[in-house]
Design a protein around this motif. Structure first.
Motif, PDB file in Angstrom:
ATOM      1  N   PHE A 157       0.839  -1.201   0.000  1.00  0.00           N
ATOM      2  CA  PHE A 157       0.000   0.000   0.000  1.00  0.00           C
ATOM      3  C   PHE A 157       0.879   1.259   0.000  1.00  0.00           C
ATOM      4  CE2 PHE A 157      -3.102   3.040   1.259  1.00  0.00           C
ATOM      5  CZ  PHE A 157      -4.359   2.496   1.030  1.00  0.00           C
ATOM      6  N   MET A 158       1.840   1.269   0.931  1.00  0.00           N
ATOM      7  CA  MET A 158       2.727   2.422   1.074  1.00  0.00           C
ATOM      8  C   MET A 158       3.557   2.613  -0.194  1.00  0.00           C
ATOM      9  SD  MET A 158       5.987   3.561   1.904  1.00  0.00           S
ATOM     10  CE  MET A 158       7.046   2.589   2.908  1.00  0.00           C
ATOM     11  N   ASP A 159       4.055   1.501  -0.750  1.00  0.00           N
ATOM     12  CA  ASP A 159       4.896   1.566  -1.949  1.00  0.00           C
ATOM     13  C   ASP A 159       4.112   2.132  -3.137  1.00  0.00           C
ATOM     14  OD1 ASP A 159       7.381   0.916  -3.327  1.00  0.00           O
ATOM     15  OD2 ASP A 159       6.132  -0.534  -4.408  1.00  0.00           O
ATOM     16  N   GLU A 160       2.896   1.656  -3.314  1.00  0.00           N
ATOM     17  CA  GLU A 160       2.090   2.122  -4.454  1.00  0.00           C
ATOM     18  C   GLU A 160       1.746   3.609  -4.296  1.00  0.00           C
ATOM     19  OE1 GLU A 160       1.551   0.357  -7.081  1.00  0.00           O
ATOM     20  OE2 GLU A 160       0.095   1.593  -8.147  1.00  0.00           O
ATOM     21  N   TYR A 161       1.355   3.987  -3.080  1.00  0.00           N
ATOM     22  CA  TYR A 161       1.022   5.402  -2.848  1.00  0.00           C
ATOM     23  C   TYR A 161       2.254   6.279  -3.115  1.00  0.00           C
ATOM     24  CZ  TYR A 161      -0.598   9.719  -0.777  1.00  0.00           C
ATOM     25  OH  TYR A 161      -0.953  11.039  -0.591  1.00  0.00           O
ATOM     26  N   SER A 162       3.422   5.824  -2.619  1.00  0.00           N
ATOM     27  CA  SER A 162       4.655   6.607  -2.775  1.00  0.00           C
ATOM     28  C   SER A 162       4.997   6.780  -4.250  1.00  0.00           C
ATOM     29  CB  SER A 162       5.816   5.915  -2.042  1.00  0.00           C
ATOM     30  OG  SER A 162       5.539   5.845  -0.662  1.00  0.00           O
ATOM     31  N   LYS A 163       4.795   5.714  -5.051  1.00  0.00           N
ATOM     32  CA  LYS A 163       5.079   5.807  -6.494  1.00  0.00           C
ATOM     33  C   LYS A 163       4.196   6.882  -7.134  1.00  0.00           C
ATOM     34  CE  LYS A 163       6.566   1.113  -7.465  1.00  0.00           C
ATOM     35  NZ  LYS A 163       6.028  -0.213  -7.745  1.00  0.00           N
ATOM     36  N   LEU A 164       2.917   6.870  -6.773  1.00  0.00           N
ATOM     37  CA  LEU A 164       1.980   7.833  -7.363  1.00  0.00           C
ATOM     38  C   LEU A 164       2.291   9.257  -6.885  1.00  0.00           C
ATOM     39  CD1 LEU A 164      -1.306   5.764  -6.962  1.00  0.00           C
ATOM     40  CD2 LEU A 164      -0.116   6.224  -9.101  1.00  0.00           C
ATOM     41  N   ALA A 165       2.725   9.371  -5.621  1.00  0.00           N
ATOM     42  CA  ALA A 165       2.998  10.695  -5.050  1.00  0.00           C
ATOM     43  C   ALA A 165       4.361  11.228  -5.504  1.00  0.00           C
ATOM     44  CB  ALA A 165       2.951  10.616  -3.514  1.00  0.00           C
ATOM     45  N   GLY A 166       5.208  10.334  -6.006  1.00  0.00           N
ATOM     46  CA  GLY A 166       6.546  10.748  -6.446  1.00  0.00           C
ATOM     47  C   GLY A 166       7.492  11.008  -5.295  1.00  0.00           C
ATOM     48  N   LYS A 167       7.150  10.505  -4.132  1.00  0.00           N
ATOM     49  CA  LYS A 167       8.027  10.646  -2.961  1.00  0.00           C
ATOM     50  C   LYS A 167       7.653   9.577  -1.937  1.00  0.00           C
ATOM     51  CE  LYS A 167       5.041  14.058  -0.903  1.00  0.00           C
ATOM     52  NZ  LYS A 167       4.600  15.351  -0.832  1.00  0.00           N
ATOM     53  N   ILE A 168       8.624   9.200  -1.097  1.00  0.00           N
ATOM     54  CA  ILE A 168       8.334   8.203  -0.060  1.00  0.00           C
ATOM     55  C   ILE A 168       7.354   8.809   0.936  1.00  0.00           C
ATOM     56  CG2 ILE A 168       9.326   6.809   1.822  1.00  0.00           C
ATOM     57  CD1 ILE A 168      10.302   5.853  -0.886  1.00  0.00           C
ATOM     58  N   SER A 169       6.228   8.125   1.148  1.00  0.00           N
ATOM     59  CA  SER A 169       5.190   8.638   2.053  1.00  0.00           C
ATOM     60  C   SER A 169       4.845   7.563   3.080  1.00  0.00           C
ATOM     61  CB  SER A 169       3.932   9.010   1.274  1.00  0.00           C
ATOM     62  OG  SER A 169       4.176  10.044   0.383  1.00  0.00           O
ATOM     63  N   LYS A 170       5.756   7.399   4.038  1.00  0.00           N
ATOM     64  CA  LYS A 170       5.537   6.342   5.043  1.00  0.00           C
ATOM     65  C   LYS A 170       4.259   6.565   5.839  1.00  0.00           C
ATOM     66  CE  LYS A 170      10.416   5.353   5.810  1.00  0.00           C
ATOM     67  NZ  LYS A 170      11.537   5.484   6.735  1.00  0.00           N
ATOM     68  N   ALA A 171       3.953   7.833   6.122  1.00  0.00           N
ATOM     69  CA  ALA A 171       2.830   8.125   7.032  1.00  0.00           C
ATOM     70  C   ALA A 171       1.455   7.988   6.375  1.00  0.00           C
ATOM     71  CB  ALA A 171       2.998   9.530   7.615  1.00  0.00           C
ATOM     72  N   VAL A 172       1.396   7.451   5.143  1.00  0.00           N
ATOM     73  CA  VAL A 172       0.080   7.302   4.497  1.00  0.00           C
ATOM     74  C   VAL A 172      -0.684   6.099   5.016  1.00  0.00           C
ATOM     75  CG1 VAL A 172       0.881   5.910   2.527  1.00  0.00           C
ATOM     76  CG2 VAL A 172      -1.138   7.348   2.303  1.00  0.00           C
ATOM     77  N   VAL A 173       0.036   5.155   5.637  1.00  0.00           N
ATOM     78  CA  VAL A 173      -0.620   3.935   6.113  1.00  0.00           C
ATOM     79  C   VAL A 173       0.139   3.437   7.340  1.00  0.00           C
ATOM     80  CG1 VAL A 173       0.724   2.366   4.613  1.00  0.00           C
ATOM     81  CG2 VAL A 173      -1.555   1.698   5.324  1.00  0.00           C
ATOM     82  N   THR A 174      -0.570   2.783   8.259  1.00  0.00           N
ATOM     83  CA  THR A 174       0.116   2.233   9.438  1.00  0.00           C
ATOM     84  C   THR A 174      -0.031   0.709   9.445  1.00  0.00           C
ATOM     85  OG1 THR A 174      -1.848   2.588  10.785  1.00  0.00           O
ATOM     86  CG2 THR A 174      -0.166   4.319  10.834  1.00  0.00           C
ATOM     87  N   GLY A 175       0.702   0.070  10.383  1.00  0.00           N
ATOM     88  CA  GLY A 175       0.699  -1.400  10.410  1.00  0.00           C
ATOM     89  C   GLY A 175       1.671  -1.958   9.371  1.00  0.00           C
TER      90      GLY A 175
END
Ligand code: NAD
Length: 414
Positions: A157-175
């Motif tokens: 989930f985090m990896d896919e979101y980060s790809k779309l956002a163009g930056k690492i976004s760890k805080a988009v999902v927890t667990g």
């Protein structure tokens, strides 16, 4: 699902009844029970055999008056809109009970992960993120695991979101897995929080440990709870169930051993040191505490009269219907309600989110200590409300939560 056991209907009726009791005006009650945003997505993915299969997913954002939306994602064949709405609503009030600055949301995909390969699950998860990308985000809506989802899925989930956002976004999902910014103690957080609430209740009522214990549902919440209380509180686990059936041994079960059996056979049933029973039978056995860690509507008016436990700990969301609640109250069974008892998961999710935003890593001891403080404080506040209004703990928890959410709505909007 029978209409009368519709969890969203039950959840709204509860909010309405308690809000009316508090004298809250009808227009605000409408806000308290209505999701702010509902998204339904169609998820076509290529299965391993080359065929295209179209799945349906939801993300329901209930209320963000107190902070960004927060809530897990469920993968299950029975996921439906009203279930996700109810789960989202409960998140709003759960976050308020434990006083963390987050709102409520929930997601779900109608699928049977037990019949899907890991590669299919990964494609499904990534497609879901693509479709809900616009509404989620580290400061908007932060998902987490729930039934049949785990740290691996949160990592995708985090990896896919980060790809779309163009930056690492760890805080988009927890667990997430620890290596991807997950927090120590998240895997066991729901169970650990339930254990803290149980022990706070025992301390306050003067009742001594250990407790004979029955566990319904042996997944993340149920199995971790069994392991913790078996090891640390010396509670005797006399029965355990999962979706396939139940096992019973009045002399006690070792949860680590049962888990090994479940991992190798796919279920707790036929565990050699116990008798195997139909899964609903163990709910009616005598015990000190019945731990509900499966799904909604485990106790309804049909079986509530047969429950013999002294206490019920709701690790699951919505496992007792409103009618069953009334029956249990008359039988003097003390229920530790879901929006308090299973809040440990979202509390440590909040800790994970904070660590990600601040680029920090807290030790397991630090996480457990902070979680203990939050859960004990929440229990105390719920108990105080219940005593002040002469109501049960569930109503006390809702009064505490509704008052906070109403204050936030009024400050923000009116
Ligand atoms: P999970 O998928 O890890 O485990 C669910 C378990 O319930 C499985 O063992 C399954 O076989 C069993 N089950 C399903 N139907 C059953 C039935 N009718 N009788 C007996 N067992 C049955 O899910 P989980 O994460 O442990 O979640 C369980 C409950 O706890 C859910 O209500 C969930 O919303 C709630 N919860 C979970 C978290 C979390 O952090 N995982 C946090 C708060 C609340």
């Amino acid at each position: 699902m029978k209409t009368k056991d519709n969890p969203f209907k039950i959840a709204k009726e509860r909010i309405e009844k308690i809000a009316k009791f508090l004298g809250i005006e009808d227009s605000i009650i409408k806000i308290l029970e209505t999701p702010q945003k509902e998204v339904k997505v169609s998820l076509p993915i290529k299965m391993d055999d080359g065929k295209i299969k179209v799945f349906t997913g939801y993300r329901i954002e209930h209320n963000n008056a107190r902070g960004p939306y927060k809530g897990g994602i469920r993968y299950h064949p029975d996921v439906n809109l009203d279930e996700v709405r109810a789960l989202a609503l409960w998140m709003t009030y759960k976050c308020a009970v434990v006083d963390i600055p987050l709102g409520g949301a929930k997601g779900g995909i109608i699928c049977n992960p037990k019949e899907m390969s890991e590669a299919e699950l990964e494609r499904l998860t990534r497609k879901y993120v693509d479709e809900i990308y616009d509404i989620i985000g580290p400061k908007k809506d932060i998902p987490a695991p729930d039934v049949n989802t785990n740290s691996k899925i949160m990592g995708w989930f985090m990896d896919e979101y980060s790809k779309l956002a163009g930056k690492i976004s760890k805080a988009v999902v927890t667990g997430k897995p620890i290596e991807l910014g997950g927090s120590f103690g998240r895997e066991t957080a729901t169970a650990r929080g339930g254990q803290f609430v149980k022990n706070a209740m025992l301390k306050e009522t003067g009742r001594k440990k250990p407790l004979t214990t029955i566990i319904q549902g042996f997944g993340n919440a149920g199995s971790n709870y069994a392991k913790l209380v078996y090891k640390e509180d010396k509670d005797t686990i006399i029965a355990i169930s999962d979706s396939k059936g139940a096992i019973y041994n009045p002399n006690g079960l070792d949860p680590e051993e049962v888990l090994k059996h479940k991992k190798s056979t796919g279920s707790v049933i036929n565990y050699p040191k116990a008798v195997t029973l139909p899964r609903e039978d163990i709910l009616k056995l005598e015990c000190d505490i019945l731990v509900l860690a499966a799904l909604e509507n485990a106790i309804t008016k049909e079986n509530a009269n047969e429950i013999k436990a002294k206490y019920i700990l709701e690790l699951a969301n919505g496992p007792i219907t409103g009618e069953a609640d009334e029956i249990l109250r008359k039988k003097n069974i003390l229920v530790l309600p879901d929006i308090l008892a299973n809040a440990g998961g979202v509390v440590v999710s909040y800790f994970e989110w904070l660590q990600n935003l601040k680029e920090e890593h807290w030790s397991k001891e630090e996480v457990d200590k902070k979680l203990k403080d939050v859960m004990e404080n929440a229990y105390k506040n719920v108990k105080e409300k219940a005593e002040k209004y002469g109501v049960d703990l569930r109503t006390g928890a809702y009064i505490l939560a509704i008052e906070k959410v109403v204050r936030a709505i009024k400050e923000k909007c009116f």
